[in-house]
Design a protein around this motif. Structure first.
Motif, PDB file in Angstrom:
ATOM      1  N   GLY A  17       2.229  -1.519  -8.832  1.00 54.29           N
ATOM      2  CA  GLY A  17       1.791  -0.122  -8.744  1.00 54.29           C
ATOM      3  C   GLY A  17       1.865   0.419  -7.340  1.00 54.29           C
ATOM      4  O   GLY A  17       2.254   1.566  -7.112  1.00 54.29           O
ATOM      5  N   ILE A  18       1.517  -0.401  -6.371  1.00 52.20           N
ATOM      6  CA  ILE A  18       1.600   0.017  -4.969  1.00 52.20           C
ATOM      7  C   ILE A  18       3.052   0.196  -4.566  1.00 52.20           C
ATOM      8  O   ILE A  18       3.425   1.199  -3.957  1.00 52.20           O
ATOM      9  N   ALA A  19       3.894  -0.777  -4.928  1.00 51.14           N
ATOM     10  CA  ALA A  19       5.317  -0.712  -4.583  1.00 51.14           C
ATOM     11  C   ALA A  19       6.000   0.491  -5.222  1.00 51.14           C
ATOM     12  O   ALA A  19       6.877   1.114  -4.608  1.00 51.14           O
ATOM     13  N   ALA A  20       5.596   0.844  -6.436  1.00 46.95           N
ATOM     14  CA  ALA A  20       6.198   1.973  -7.146  1.00 46.95           C
ATOM     15  C   ALA A  20       5.637   3.317  -6.704  1.00 46.95           C
ATOM     16  O   ALA A  20       6.169   4.366  -7.067  1.00 46.95           O
ATOM     17  N   GLY A  21       4.549   3.296  -5.930  1.00 40.30           N
ATOM     18  CA  GLY A  21       3.958   4.542  -5.477  1.00 40.30           C
ATOM     19  C   GLY A  21       2.944   5.126  -6.436  1.00 40.30           C
ATOM     20  O   GLY A  21       2.465   6.235  -6.243  1.00 40.30           O
ATOM     21  N   TRP A  22       2.601   4.393  -7.502  1.00 41.39           N
ATOM     22  CA  TRP A  22       1.601   4.889  -8.455  1.00 41.39           C
ATOM     23  C   TRP A  22       0.199   4.776  -7.881  1.00 41.39           C
ATOM     24  O   TRP A  22      -0.706   5.495  -8.282  1.00 41.39           O
ATOM     25  N   ILE A  23       0.038   3.826  -6.968  1.00 38.91           N
ATOM     26  CA  ILE A  23      -1.266   3.600  -6.352  1.00 38.91           C
ATOM     27  C   ILE A  23      -1.115   3.798  -4.853  1.00 38.91           C
ATOM     28  O   ILE A  23      -0.209   3.245  -4.234  1.00 38.91           O
ATOM     29  N   HIS A  24      -1.985   4.604  -4.274  1.00 34.61           N
ATOM     30  CA  HIS A  24      -1.942   4.865  -2.840  1.00 34.61           C
ATOM     31  C   HIS A  24      -3.151   4.220  -2.178  1.00 34.61           C
ATOM     32  O   HIS A  24      -4.283   4.426  -2.613  1.00 34.61           O
ATOM     33  N   LEU A  25      -2.886   3.435  -1.156  1.00 33.25           N
ATOM     34  CA  LEU A  25      -3.969   2.809  -0.396  1.00 33.25           C
ATOM     35  C   LEU A  25      -4.100   3.518   0.948  1.00 33.25           C
ATOM     36  O   LEU A  25      -3.133   3.619   1.692  1.00 33.25           O
ATOM     37  N   GLU A  26      -5.268   4.007   1.222  1.00 32.53           N
ATOM     38  CA  GLU A  26      -5.554   4.647   2.502  1.00 32.53           C
ATOM     39  C   GLU A  26      -6.154   3.606   3.436  1.00 32.53           C
ATOM     40  O   GLU A  26      -7.246   3.113   3.199  1.00 32.53           O
ATOM     41  N   ILE A  27      -5.422   3.258   4.483  1.00 31.79           N
ATOM     42  CA  ILE A  27      -5.900   2.276   5.451  1.00 31.79           C
ATOM     43  C   ILE A  27      -6.457   3.018   6.654  1.00 31.79           C
ATOM     44  O   ILE A  27      -5.738   3.766   7.311  1.00 31.79           O
ATOM     45  N   GLU A  28      -7.749   2.830   6.903  1.00 35.59           N
ATOM     46  CA  GLU A  28      -8.381   3.501   8.031  1.00 35.59           C
ATOM     47  C   GLU A  28      -8.060   2.803   9.345  1.00 35.59           C
ATOM     48  O   GLU A  28      -7.759   3.444  10.343  1.00 35.59           O
ATOM     49  N   ARG A  29      -8.136   1.466   9.318  1.00 29.54           N
ATOM     50  CA  ARG A  29      -7.925   0.739  10.572  1.00 29.54           C
ATOM     51  C   ARG A  29      -7.594  -0.722  10.281  1.00 29.54           C
ATOM     52  O   ARG A  29      -8.094  -1.287   9.317  1.00 29.54           O
ATOM     53  N   VAL A  30      -6.779  -1.306  11.145  1.00 29.45           N
ATOM     54  CA  VAL A  30      -6.462  -2.724  11.072  1.00 29.45           C
ATOM     55  C   VAL A  30      -7.155  -3.420  12.241  1.00 29.45           C
ATOM     56  O   VAL A  30      -6.988  -3.025  13.391  1.00 29.45           O
ATOM     57  N   TYR A  31      -7.964  -4.429  11.918  1.00 26.34           N
ATOM     58  CA  TYR A  31      -8.683  -5.202  12.924  1.00 26.34           C
ATOM     59  C   TYR A  31      -8.038  -6.572  13.077  1.00 26.34           C
ATOM     60  O   TYR A  31      -7.668  -7.186  12.071  1.00 26.34           O
ATOM     61  N   PRO A  32      -7.950  -7.083  14.299  1.00 27.41           N
ATOM     62  CA  PRO A  32      -7.550  -8.483  14.440  1.00 27.41           C
ATOM     63  C   PRO A  32      -8.653  -9.366  13.850  1.00 27.41           C
ATOM     64  O   PRO A  32      -9.829  -8.989  13.853  1.00 27.41           O
ATOM     65  N   PHE A  33      -8.266 -10.530  13.341  1.00 34.28           N
ATOM     66  CA  PHE A  33      -9.229 -11.403  12.674  1.00 34.28           C
ATOM     67  C   PHE A  33     -10.429 -11.707  13.566  1.00 34.28           C
ATOM     68  O   PHE A  33     -11.547 -11.828  13.071  1.00 34.28           O
TER      69      PHE A  33
END
Length: 56
Positions: A17-33
């Motif tokens: 679904g994500i790959a096809a664009g049916w599902i959109h993920l909003e990423i606010e921020r990426v943190y290092p581990f």
């Protein structure tokens, strides 16, 4: 005895679904581990507008 849930099918459907664009993920921020505690503190404020991601 294995009590773990088998979520493989659901995970593959989610990825498709994500790959096809049916599902959109909003990423606010990426943190290092190394900053996982900071990311968790941010989530606990309940003011996050997207997903917080830990980079490994």
């Amino acid at each position: 005895m294995d009590y773990g849930a088998n979520v493989r099918k659901q995970l593959l459907e989610l990825i498709a679904g994500i790959a096809a664009g049916w599902i959109h993920l909003e990423i606010e921020r990426v943190y290092p581990f190394e900053h996982a505690a900071e990311a968790l503190a941010r989530v606990q404020t309940r003011h996050v507008r997207g997903k917080l991601v830990l980079s490994v």
